[in-house]
Design a protein around this motif. Structure first.
Motif, PDB file in Angstrom:
ATOM      1  N   ARG A 251      85.374  15.303 123.304  1.00 18.25           N
ATOM      2  CA  ARG A 251      84.624  15.641 122.140  1.00 18.25           C
ATOM      3  C   ARG A 251      85.517  16.505 121.164  1.00 18.25           C
ATOM      4  O   ARG A 251      85.365  16.719 120.164  1.00 18.25           O
TER       5      ARG A 251
ATOM      6  N   ASN B  99      76.460   9.280 124.475  1.00 16.31           N
ATOM      7  CA  ASN B  99      76.465  10.598 125.145  1.00 16.31           C
ATOM      8  C   ASN B  99      76.491  10.679 126.244  1.00 16.31           C
ATOM      9  O   ASN B  99      75.178  10.562 126.954  1.00 16.31           O
TER      10      ASN B  99
ATOM     11  N   SER C 201      77.474  15.098 127.588  1.00 14.76           N
ATOM     12  CA  SER C 201      77.933  15.724 126.333  1.00 14.76           C
ATOM     13  C   SER C 201      79.514  15.407 126.165  1.00 14.76           C
ATOM     14  O   SER C 201      80.287  16.324 125.535  1.00 14.76           O
TER      15      SER C 201
ATOM     16  N   PHE D 169      81.974  12.070 124.527  1.00 20.49           N
ATOM     17  CA  PHE D 169      82.065  10.892 123.700  1.00 20.49           C
ATOM     18  C   PHE D 169      82.824   9.832 124.655  1.00 20.49           C
ATOM     19  O   PHE D 169      83.879   9.734 125.269  1.00 20.49           O
TER      20      PHE D 169
ATOM     21  N   ILE E 244      77.298  17.991 120.471  1.00 21.97           N
ATOM     22  CA  ILE E 244      77.626  16.535 120.571  1.00 21.97           C
ATOM     23  C   ILE E 244      76.835  15.972 119.495  1.00 21.97           C
ATOM     24  O   ILE E 244      77.254  15.208 118.677  1.00 21.97           O
TER      25      ILE E 244
ATOM     26  N   HIS F 233      78.297  14.425 115.818  1.00 24.22           N
ATOM     27  CA  HIS F 233      78.153  12.921 115.635  1.00 24.22           C
ATOM     28  C   HIS F 233      77.369  12.595 114.300  1.00 24.22           C
ATOM     29  O   HIS F 233      77.575  11.717 113.290  1.00 24.22           O
TER      30      HIS F 233
ATOM     31  N   PHE G   8      85.456  18.988 116.453  1.00 26.56           N
ATOM     32  CA  PHE G   8      85.028  19.904 117.886  1.00 26.56           C
ATOM     33  C   PHE G   8      85.560  21.473 117.184  1.00 26.56           C
ATOM     34  O   PHE G   8      86.636  21.679 117.468  1.00 26.56           O
TER      35      PHE G   8
END
Length: 918
Positions: free
Chosen positions: A122, A144, A147, A149, A682, A686, A692
């Motif tokens: 993330r 996902n 949580s 990527f 998340i 996205h 982040f």
């Protein structure tokens, strides 16, 4: 920024396809260094984004037969500038790293299957320029997963131009995250480095500079480039080496050469392979079968056959019932505030869920049948090892300290004295032993082979989880603690239970592809019967021990598989050799050759608690308190801390966090808030292409009791903590609620009590005010509740109704006591003036009243009976009015029916052990 490169197709190997046993991968550990900076967006608002300082990689060509001799290279890339437009694309990053590898190893054919692995994706995936563009972000095919990527459903395709101009080399990139592959207790990158023998580098030898550089990485980069480079690349190296080790571990155990998405998924694969080796059908073991279904394919305009796994019909018909039998762990706070000082031991059942899981026998799913008469349930037909489940109405005797039948509520499990419960036979049998009245509503039984004297014809044991659990334990014991292999096997055996329960309860996750929340799907070994059995047996074992301990023993709290208590080791040993304890001991004996079923996790002198999973330490233990305890008196073992959802600085030690929690609890005010720093979610990242970044939210501090138990004895306890002066704080012990309805009523009225004016329970007086409010509100249900004021509501209601009754000469108010108006005898025709009446109520009985209040009430034309809440306060005031004002007052005409229950509490010295039967 790296320049573009041209490649030759001969420099690359072929795609792996599904040939996992001969696969070749490029393990590509990557990391980014960045620092936060503010920027003003198009709307003139200040936002925080990350200034990417560098991209670093550590690559390794991994094949089944080159362990220890893998071609390996690493490097660092700097973007052209600090802007988002200066960032590298994922393709440019991969291209540059591949070019570096081909320079270092010109004779090695590069794999075209890449695992691009970071720790906490993330933070790192958004550093690629692709993530900032809506269209290009979609091409990353991100999923996902916990949580984080990753791209599990589809690879990312990267095309490398060939120098002959005739085509491209196609690279398949799979983003993975070592955080999802890390064992419990080793979630940080530094901890993974320790496992691998890689010490995470410091930013500076000067502690002050080290702290400064953590948030000012550009300063670090400028001050010491060589150290910055080594520091940055080290994180990528840890990801690369850890991933490589896991690929090889998985290959050794399964013969499949690939990287699983999560560590827990490895456990599922291994246990299914284990069942196959035993000659068992993995699908049948969990009550499923593989079937073929035909469906019409519109694109191909023909029928196609699909294979899918479904529940066996016998299980399918009862699946909802078994799912209702599944509950989580037992979590309760039995004591609010400071507990008496003494020696408190924090005991846990040893490997609770794996041990319970190992007792399950081979199941005959076609044998599912109903349990019909109550007497079949009560006469001891079913043992704790049987797969017998029932819905029962129950009622425990008043002397049972800890009822053991769970009832599910919106806020978790409750263990009341009476109600309705759906659970496994282990808890029902224990309830019967405690004298509980049981009435069967509905039940199911499944035949299973779990007694070792019954062996299948081919000679294998018939407990499907036993050998796997034992295998994991044996493999773990081959390696020292904190070694990767040790932690790997520990995590596999501990996480397998979780996979049997995955998807049974509604849990929704956000799907990045569809932009919708979707239900978490069951795992390959999800089974409600197993999940219900495992959790029930652990709860029942804890319940049996707690109820068997002497009543002089205090139990402060229970959390899933353990509890905090004053029980000594000798007392614990006596309670673990009966009934369920024997079953558990047999499992431990077979698994590890030791029949000790519990272990000591902490020893402290004095705990303080506020709610479920909310406990801290007022006084740590002394070294002498560990005498006879198989536990080292290290600093962390001398402090119990469960923060109850409160977020504190993660860089603080356990002792520092404990001290902060205690300070918050003792000094809290109803209006206290906390600044909570949370990373961007998340979903938002996205949808908006966000970095982040941290977000600071202000939340009200909530450290009040959760009311899962009924307060019993209370008092103010003097507390000396740290350097602050002595303060006192409310403490109360608890007993079970009679019913779930009582619990729900208390929670609802507590919400009402604290809604407009937040309140804390810090003193006995605070509690008394709350108890009075509760009793008055509960007694004023129906019409009597209308227009009842929150402040002095009872006093104002008495004032109103008393004035109306006196005006109309109702309810015994026709006769006035002469002394009330300073008379020996009242003259004929005496009338009580409004001002005089107001003064009497105000001055003699403490009822706020002015002349206008009397005048307004006297305008009413009807006296309505039973409008004053029936509680201690109202009864005492009306009795005083009858004694000193209206001697013939009919008190019952004023009072509502008595509340069905109250929150009255026994006042006592809570600094001393109770030493009493509750």
């Amino acid at each position: 920024m790296p320049s573009s490169s041209l490649f030759s197709a001969t420099q690359f190997g072929k795609p792996n396809g599904r040939r996992y046993k001969k696969g070749r991968y490029l393990v590509f550990g990557f990391d980014t260094e960045y620092q936060r900076r503010p920027r003003t967006n198009a709307a003139g608002q200040v936002e925080i984004e990350n200034e990417v300082l560098s991209y670093q990689f550590s690559c390794r060509v991994v094949t089944p037969d080159n362990a220890g001799e893998e071609p390996h290279w690493s490097g660092i890339i700097l973007p052209d500038g600090p802007l988002v437009s200066d960032r590298l694309s994922l393709e440019a990053f991969v291209t540059h790293a591949l070019a570096e590898g081909l320079k270092a190893y010109p004779d090695v054919k590069m794999p075209v299957d890449i695992y691009l692995v970071a720790h906490f994706t993330r933070a790192d995936v958004p550093a690629f320029s692709d993530f900032k563009d809506d269209e290009r972000r979609g091409a990353l095919n991100l999923d996902n997963i916990r949580s984080l990527f990753m791209n599990v459903s589809s690879d990312i395709e990267v095309s490398l131009p060939c120098d002959d101009g005739k085509g491209h080399v196609r690279i398949a990139v799979k983003i993975r995250d070592t955080l999802a592959l890390a064992p419990a207790g080793a979630r940080s990158l530094a901890q993974l480095g320790d496992i691998l023998g890689f010490e995470k580098l410091s930013l500076s030898d000067d502690p002050d500079k080290d702290l400064h550089y953590e948030t000012h990485m550009a300063d670090f980069m400028a001050a010491d480039w060589e150290r910055f480079r080594d520091y940055a690349i080290r994180d990528a190296e840890i990801c690369d080496q850890y991933t490589t080790r896991l690929i090889r571990l998985y290959f050794d155990q399964t013969g499949t050469f690939k990287l699983p998405v999560t560590l827990t998924s490895i456990g599922v694969d291994l246990i299914q392979n284990h069942w196959k080796k035993l000659g068992l059908d993995p699908a049948y073991v969990v009550g499923k079968e593989t079937v073929e279904e035909r469906r019409w394919d519109k694109k191909r305009e023909r029928y196609v056959t699909e294979t899918k796994t479904v529940s066996l019909s016998k299980l399918h018909w009862s699946e909802d019932f078994f799912t209702e039998c599944y509950h989580g762990g037992r979590n309760e706070q039995f004591w609010f505030g400071p507990a008496p000082e003494g020696v408190w031991y924090d005991y846990d059942l040893s490997s609770a869920y794996p041990s319970a899981m190992s007792l399950i026998g081979e199941v005959h799913w076609d044998s599912i049948r109903p349990i019909t008469p109550t007497k079949e349930l009560k006469k001891g037909t079913f043992l704790s090892g049987d797969l017998a489940f029932a819905n029962v109405n129950f009622e425990f005797p008043d002397d049972v300290r800890f009822p053991v039948l769970p009832v599910r509520t919106e806020t978790g499990l409750l263990f009341p004295r009476k109600g309705n419960s759906t659970t496994h036979i282990s808890e029902i049998n224990l309830a019967l032993q405690l004298g509980c009245k049981i009435e069967l509503v509905e039940g199911r039984y499944i035949d299973s082979d779990y007694v070792f004297s019954r062996i299948r014809e081919h000679g294998y044991p018939i407990r499907p989880f036993l050998d796997f659990t034992k295998h994991c334990i044996i493999e773990r014991q081959k390696h020292p603690k904190k070694n990767l292999n040790n932690l790997f096997w520990k995590e596999l055996v501990n996480s397998t239970y979780g996979k049997t329960a995955q998807g049974l309860r509604e849990r929704r996750v956000y799907d990045l592809r569809s932009a919708q929340t979707q239900r978490l799907e069951p795992s390959k070994i999800t089974n409600p019967v197993y999940a219900a059995y495992i959790t029930a047996l652990c709860r029942a074992t804890l319940g049996e021990i707690m109820n068997a301990l002497p009543r002089s023993v205090e139990i402060f709290s229970v959390t899933t598989d353990g509890f905090l208590t004053t029980a000594t080791d000798a007392q614990m040993r006596k309670t673990t050799i009966i009934n369920l304890g024997w079953d558990y001991r047999s499992a431990r004996g077979i698994l590890v050759g030791d029949t000790q079923i519990y272990e000591t996790k902490h020893v402290i002198r004095q705990p303080i608690g506020w709610r479920t999973r909310g406990q801290a330490t007022l006084k740590p233990s002394q070294v002498s308190d560990f005498e006879g305890v198989n536990l080292e008196p290290r600093e962390d073992e001398r402090v119990v801390l469960a923060k109850g959802g409160i977020k504190l600085d993660r860089t603080w030690s356990k002792s520092q966090q404990n001290d902060e929690i205690v300070e918050l609890l003792l000094n809290r005010k109803p209006t206290d808030t906390m600044a909570v720093v949370l990373g961007a979610g998340i979903r938002e990242m996205h949808e908006k292409g966000m970095d982040f970044v941290d977000k600071t939210m202000t939340k009200r501090l909530s450290m009040e009791f959760d009311w899962k138990r009924r307060p019993h004895a209370a008092g103010d306890v003097p507390v000396q903590f740290g350097t602050q002066s002595e303060v006192s704080h409310l403490a109360f012990s608890t007993i079970p609620w009679d019913s779930v309805e009582q619990y729900n009523t208390v929670r609802e009225l507590w919400r009402s009590y604290t809604k407009d004016a937040p309140r804390c329970l810090k003193s006995f007086e605070d509690y008394q005010k709350w108890a009075t409010y509760f009793e008055s509100k509960l007694a004023a249900q129906g019409p009597a509740e209308a227009y009842l004021a929150k402040e002095d509501g009872i006093l104002k209601r008495i004032r109103r109704d008393l004035v109306i009754a006196q005006r109309l000469r109702k309810a015994g108010t026709h006769e006035l006591k002469p002394s009330a108006v300073d008379q020996d005898v009242l003259p004929d025709g005496f009338k009580l003036k409004a001002e005089t009446f107001a003064n009497i109520l105000n001055d003699r009985f403490g009822i706020p009243c002015a002349k206008t209040d009397v005048d307004n009430a006297r305008k009413k034309k009807a006296f309505v009976t039973k409008q004053v809440p029936n509680c201690d306060q109202s009864v005492k005031i009306l009795e005083a009015i009858k004694r000193d004002l209206f001697p013939k007052l009919d008190i019952e005409q004023f009072l509502t029916p008595k509340a069905t229950f109250d929150l009255k509490i026994v006042e006592r010295d809570m600094a001393k052990p109770l030493q009493e039967d509750l």
